[in-house]
Design a protein around this motif. Structure first.
Motif, mmCIF file in Angstrom:
data_model
loop_
_atom_site.group_PDB
_atom_site.id
_atom_site.type_symbol
_atom_site.label_atom_id
_atom_site.label_comp_id
_atom_site.label_asym_id
_atom_site.label_seq_id
_atom_site.Cartn_x
_atom_site.Cartn_y
_atom_site.Cartn_z
ATOM 1 N N MET A 1 4.832 6.158 4.027
ATOM 2 C CA MET A 1 4.064 5.142 3.315
ATOM 3 C C MET A 1 4.731 3.787 3.572
ATOM 4 O O MET A 1 5.930 3.639 3.400
ATOM 5 C CB MET A 1 4.038 5.466 1.819
ATOM 6 C CG MET A 1 3.353 4.423 0.962
ATOM 7 S SD MET A 1 3.416 4.790 -0.820
ATOM 8 C CE MET A 1 1.752 5.281 -1.098
ATOM 9 N N SER A 2 3.948 2.825 3.971
ATOM 10 C CA SER A 2 4.490 1.491 4.231
ATOM 11 C C SER A 2 4.832 0.795 2.911
ATOM 12 O O SER A 2 4.351 1.178 1.846
ATOM 13 C CB SER A 2 3.471 0.650 4.998
ATOM 14 O OG SER A 2 2.393 0.295 4.146
ATOM 15 N N LEU A 3 5.642 -0.218 3.025
ATOM 16 C CA LEU A 3 6.007 -1.009 1.849
ATOM 17 C C LEU A 3 4.763 -1.618 1.211
ATOM 18 O O LEU A 3 4.585 -1.578 -0.006
ATOM 19 C CB LEU A 3 6.998 -2.098 2.264
ATOM 20 C CG LEU A 3 7.659 -2.914 1.164
ATOM 21 C CD1 LEU A 3 8.372 -2.020 0.164
ATOM 22 C CD2 LEU A 3 8.643 -3.890 1.776
ATOM 23 N N GLN A 4 3.870 -2.133 2.031
ATOM 24 C CA GLN A 4 2.642 -2.744 1.520
ATOM 25 C C GLN A 4 1.793 -1.695 0.801
ATOM 26 O O GLN A 4 1.250 -1.954 -0.264
ATOM 27 C CB GLN A 4 1.866 -3.413 2.671
ATOM 28 C CG GLN A 4 0.747 -4.313 2.223
ATOM 29 C CD GLN A 4 -0.612 -3.642 2.255
ATOM 30 O OE1 GLN A 4 -0.763 -2.506 2.696
ATOM 31 N NE2 GLN A 4 -1.594 -4.348 1.769
ATOM 32 N N ALA A 5 1.683 -0.479 1.365
ATOM 33 C CA ALA A 5 0.913 0.589 0.716
ATOM 34 C C ALA A 5 1.538 0.972 -0.622
ATOM 35 O O ALA A 5 0.826 1.276 -1.590
ATOM 36 C CB ALA A 5 0.812 1.800 1.642
#
Length: 181
Positions: A1-5
């Motif tokens: 999971m990306s930081l933005q997600a």
């Protein structure tokens, strides 16, 4: 999971919890909402108001950061609160409508963030005029953590007057993943 997600999940959690807290608070009279209860910001209404003040301050700061200024341009006409306990609305109805609007602003802003923005620094002055420069992503962590902290106080105050807001765990919004075999 990306930081933005991850931040999208936090923004959705924020919106979900605010809806639960405000729904529970709407069951109280104006006098019960304003009653001094020994919390950091006195009353249930005072604590909910503080969250709107703090979110406004932070979103106006965040609006100065790269492309965030596009999605946060809606914050520009709002006055900068002068105090952390400054009354923004006199009643729960006005505060609720504004809270819903802020939560939509937060989600729209978070969805538009880029990795480059998240890894850059944000320079700002706090309410006492002290300058700081911190990693933008770390400030966003603080932004959501601050909300969770004070909503926890509100949920306790509500529970003390007999209102249980139910499940408050972030876990309730984390989607199930398929099992790996």
């Amino acid at each position: 999971m990306s930081l933005q997600a991850h931040f999208v999940l936090m923004a959705r959690y924020n919106q979900w919890m605010n809806a639960k807290v405000y729904d529970a608070a709407s069951r109280l009279s104006a006098a019960e909402l304003a009653e001094e209860r020994g919390a950091f910001f006195g009353s249930i209404l005072g604590t909910l108001n503080h969250l709107v003040v703090a979110d406004t301050l932070w979103l106006k700061r965040f609006a100065t950061h790269h492309s965030s200024s596009t999605t946060l341009a809606v914050m520009e006409p709002l006055p900068i609160p002068g105090r952390l306990d400054q009354p923004m609305f006199d009643d729960l109805e006005g505060l609720t409508a504004h809270r819903k609007w802020l939560d939509d602003v937060i989600i729209n802003w978070i969805v538009a963030l880029t990795d480059d923005e998240l890894n850059a620094a944000l320079s700002y002055h706090n309410t006492k005029g002290i300058a700081s420069s911190k990693r933008f992503s770390q400030l966003i962590y603080h932004f959501f953590n601050h909300q969770t902290h004070h909503r926890g106080q509100v949920s306790t105050l509500l529970f003390q007057v007999g209102i249980d807001i139910g499940v408050t765990d972030l876990l309730a919004l984390i989607p199930d993943e398929p099992e790996k075999r």
